[in-house]
Motif scaffolding. Sequence first.
Motif, PDB file in Angstrom:
ATOM      1  N   HIS A   9      48.658  31.552  38.565  1.00  0.00           N
ATOM      2  CA  HIS A   9      48.702  32.205  37.243  1.00  0.00           C
ATOM      3  C   HIS A   9      49.737  33.339  37.214  1.00  0.00           C
ATOM      4  CE1 HIS A   9      45.548  35.245  38.546  1.00  0.00           C
ATOM      5  NE2 HIS A   9      46.191  36.014  37.694  1.00  0.00           N
ATOM      6  N   TRP A  36      36.968  33.637  35.278  1.00  0.00           N
ATOM      7  CA  TRP A  36      35.991  34.728  35.444  1.00  0.00           C
ATOM      8  C   TRP A  36      34.599  34.208  35.799  1.00  0.00           C
ATOM      9  CZ3 TRP A  36      38.727  39.033  35.575  1.00  0.00           C
ATOM     10  CH2 TRP A  36      39.805  39.213  34.715  1.00  0.00           C
ATOM     11  N   ASN A  58      42.684  35.046  28.725  1.00  0.00           N
ATOM     12  CA  ASN A  58      42.233  35.771  29.910  1.00  0.00           C
ATOM     13  C   ASN A  58      41.625  37.122  29.510  1.00  0.00           C
ATOM     14  OD1 ASN A  58      42.086  36.008  32.791  1.00  0.00           O
ATOM     15  ND2 ASN A  58      43.768  37.475  32.675  1.00  0.00           N
ATOM     16  N   THR A  99      38.444  45.257  43.143  1.00  0.00           N
ATOM     17  CA  THR A  99      39.751  44.822  42.618  1.00  0.00           C
ATOM     18  C   THR A  99      39.755  44.840  41.091  1.00  0.00           C
ATOM     19  OG1 THR A  99      39.188  42.483  42.394  1.00  0.00           O
ATOM     20  CG2 THR A  99      39.991  43.194  44.551  1.00  0.00           C
ATOM     21  N   THR A 100      40.953  44.766  40.556  1.00  0.00           N
ATOM     22  CA  THR A 100      41.094  44.606  39.108  1.00  0.00           C
ATOM     23  C   THR A 100      42.370  43.806  38.826  1.00  0.00           C
ATOM     24  OG1 THR A 100      41.110  45.749  36.981  1.00  0.00           O
ATOM     25  CG2 THR A 100      42.307  46.824  38.752  1.00  0.00           C
ATOM     26  N   GLY A 101      42.702  43.610  37.534  1.00  0.00           N
ATOM     27  CA  GLY A 101      43.924  42.907  37.178  1.00  0.00           C
ATOM     28  C   GLY A 101      45.106  43.561  37.889  1.00  0.00           C
ATOM     29  N   SER A 111      45.667  40.347  41.343  1.00  0.00           N
ATOM     30  CA  SER A 111      45.906  38.904  41.409  1.00  0.00           C
ATOM     31  C   SER A 111      47.041  38.665  42.382  1.00  0.00           C
ATOM     32  CB  SER A 111      46.339  38.389  40.041  1.00  0.00           C
ATOM     33  OG  SER A 111      45.259  38.369  39.172  1.00  0.00           O
ATOM     34  N   PHE A 113      42.326  36.114  43.337  1.00  0.00           N
ATOM     35  CA  PHE A 113      42.838  35.767  42.009  1.00  0.00           C
ATOM     36  C   PHE A 113      41.930  36.119  40.855  1.00  0.00           C
ATOM     37  CE2 PHE A 113      40.516  31.861  40.783  1.00  0.00           C
ATOM     38  CZ  PHE A 113      39.974  31.447  41.998  1.00  0.00           C
ATOM     39  N   ASP A 114      40.681  36.510  41.120  1.00  0.00           N
ATOM     40  CA  ASP A 114      39.793  36.706  39.969  1.00  0.00           C
ATOM     41  C   ASP A 114      38.563  37.500  40.373  1.00  0.00           C
ATOM     42  OD1 ASP A 114      39.323  36.406  37.299  1.00  0.00           O
ATOM     43  OD2 ASP A 114      38.549  34.374  37.407  1.00  0.00           O
ATOM     44  N   ARG A 115      37.686  37.680  39.398  1.00  0.00           N
ATOM     45  CA  ARG A 115      36.393  38.300  39.665  1.00  0.00           C
ATOM     46  C   ARG A 115      35.322  37.465  38.980  1.00  0.00           C
ATOM     47  NH1 ARG A 115      37.556  43.800  36.984  1.00  0.00           N
ATOM     48  NH2 ARG A 115      39.473  42.768  36.327  1.00  0.00           N
TER      49      ARG A 115
HETATM   50  N1  ASP Z   1      42.257  37.045  37.182  1.00  0.00           N
HETATM   51  C1  ASP Z   1      42.340  38.398  36.956  1.00  0.00           C
HETATM   52  C2  ASP Z   1      43.427  38.737  35.966  1.00  0.00           C
HETATM   53  O1  ASP Z   1      44.106  37.857  35.563  1.00  0.00           O
HETATM   54  C3  ASP Z   1      42.397  39.224  38.170  1.00  0.00           C
HETATM   55  C4  ASP Z   1      41.350  40.267  38.022  1.00  0.00           C
HETATM   56  O2  ASP Z   1      41.404  40.992  37.035  1.00  0.00           O
HETATM   57  O3  ASP Z   1      40.465  40.344  38.855  1.00  0.00           O
HETATM   58  O4  ASP Z   1      43.622  39.836  35.531  1.00  0.00           O
END
Ligand code: ASP
Length: 714
Positions: A79, A208, A322, A642-644, A647, A663-665
């Motif tokens: 992504h 998510w 997203n 983690t946060t955006g 990734s 890659f995600d949460r």
């Molecule tokens: N997949 C999430 C994003 O695109 C990554 C995350 O925020 O944990 O922001």
Amino acid sequence: MKLNNVLFILLLPALLLAVAGMFPMQQLSTLPLQEAGLAIAPEEIFAADSARIIDGIVKVGGCSGAFISENGLILTNHHCAYSAIQNHSSAAGDLLTNGFTASKRSEELPAKSYTVRIMNQYQDVSDTILSVIESAMDYGERTKAIEQISKKLIAEAEAKHPDKRAEIGEMTQGKVYYLFLYTFLKDVRLVYAPPIGIGNFGGEIDNWEWPRHTGDFALMRAYTAPDGSNASYHPDNIPYTPKHVISVEPAGTQTGDFVFIAGYPGQTYRHRSASYFQYRQELLMPKTIQWYQWLIEKMDILSTDDPETEIRLASRKKSLANVEKKYRGQQLGMERLNLIQKKQTQEKINSEKLALEYQKSYKQILSDLGEIYANERKNYEHNFILNQILRQSNLLYFGYKAFETTIERGKTDLDRETEYMDRNWELTQKRWQQRHKDLIREMDQIVMSSLIKRAWRLPSDQKIAPLEKFRKKRNAEKKLQKNLEKMVNTTRLNDYSEFEKLLEMSPEALKQVKDPFLQIAISLYPLIQKNKEADKSLKGRTDELYGKLDEMNQMAQGGAYVPDANSTLRLTYGYIEGAEPRDGIKYEAFTTVTGLLEKNSAVPPFRLPDWLIDAIHNEAENKYIHPELRKVPVCMLYSLDTTGGNSGSAVLNRYGRLVGLNFDRALEATINDFHWSPKYSRSIGVDIRYILWILSLQDESLPLLQEILEKSMN
Ligand code: ASP
């Protein structure tokens, strides 16, 4: 009892140490990393003077990534590479759907607007920055003074290190500023992307969510000029040689293992006030959700039976979807945790704990912040329309950018808005070219129509005059449609070379050009500038308030202060572990290829490539099989913060070897941006074993697999 189970039990006490925190490098030495399970010295992760793990970690575009070969090969998410893949796709050559493998270097595809940064150094420059603030300054002047000195410090640092990139990070709002120096690479290429049925398996339905089976990985490569200096794309460029290469661990990881991530988390809001949380939950998130859902629906309609349009809208739609789903997750989280009330209670407790002389000003700060967000609510619709009309109507955006360019490029470099400064100008133009390629006129028409009608309903003291002009006395809506249809068909902004011609003209000359979108943009310009000024003033005010609030919260609460994420390099650590986020729900820490078959259907986004289905059915003994699950693992869950922006972050084991790709949460963990909990805050990564297994199944990708494994054999 199996050895792994014994190990797991032995490790259990360590699980208690999973902690919230996206720690900046300067806090590394204060963390109990070795007690928590790290088997190397923390200085091997980062030390100012020599090549360490951090030299193998990159910021690529808005994401993170890691160098996994001596030849500048970068592992990041599918992504994250998505817009590069989309950019090289067409209905006739759909790389998004089919995937892409460069079988030799010369086939690697330029990812035009991508850059790579590697953090080299940082320095606290708070004193220099804050020294420019004078007591007579109003809030807007304060923000501008900080912007000016920041630009100056950046220019000085880049003059001293011409091949590097400098950035200022505001580590604590209004108080602590760091100057970061980065190795900066501008030639980035797409090397490998799996087919969408792997890279985005499950699409927005699974986004998510846990359990997850998305092979969200891609390979890119960074290049330099033949002499090793930083250069834009050129066929003669050579692969970058990283100072440190992250070795992958083909044996993967197990439940209970210590893991850590170094990456570039974007933005969190944990230190904001209860009134801010309330503003987000009650207004910003629901309004955004509603609007994005509407935009996505319109994009779906335009894409039906039109594969070319579908490809051109793909990236934009994906990022809207997203955010839309993340906000839904955050709303649920806020309600479920009663977060606003919790924050209010915390503020009350803090207020009572403070020494008497601070209590009054603490309350005053909270009440001032409350007033600020109440005001934001009042102006929300007006500001939303101005902001979204430029963002979502590309024709208007390009009209605006043409006019703004002629004004900004006419100023001295340090006085320009950042995207127009010489150091950014080449990249800005690349980004515009990319964006222009995906322009769909019908979408512009739809967006403009909706937002103009919304503007007509604004209260009389908030009207947007240039949009009122469309309002005819009779049959206003019908006439608007006709008008817009004519406008999108007559504008020259639809043609990038016409847009480029405008960039060479003077503002006065642009006012004479008969282009409908250019002219609306010019008439909106003063209003948008006014809003920007207001934002600067607001920033100055909130900087001051949050600066003091943070200080007093610290006094009351004690403990280490971990600043909110701000797109600068951070470290987080924890364990491979599942969760029990809600009553009756238990998340295991791994999924396997069995789940791929369970979810597989004839219909995207759950349609696996046939060759993968065959491989799963015929899966023989192979080195990527999880020793207990007896299958190749696909995704994994861990208690990292983690946060955006995280990734694409490499998930590293206790020796600093790569065992997964973040890659995600899980949906419950979207609330991380406001509050972290060991109970439900879990991040999701692709297991390295799945990545290596996928590469091993395709003849074309075998050389890449070999390139990756070469380093891990050492
Ligand atoms: N997949 C999430 C994003 O695109 C990554 C995350 O925020 O944990 O922001």
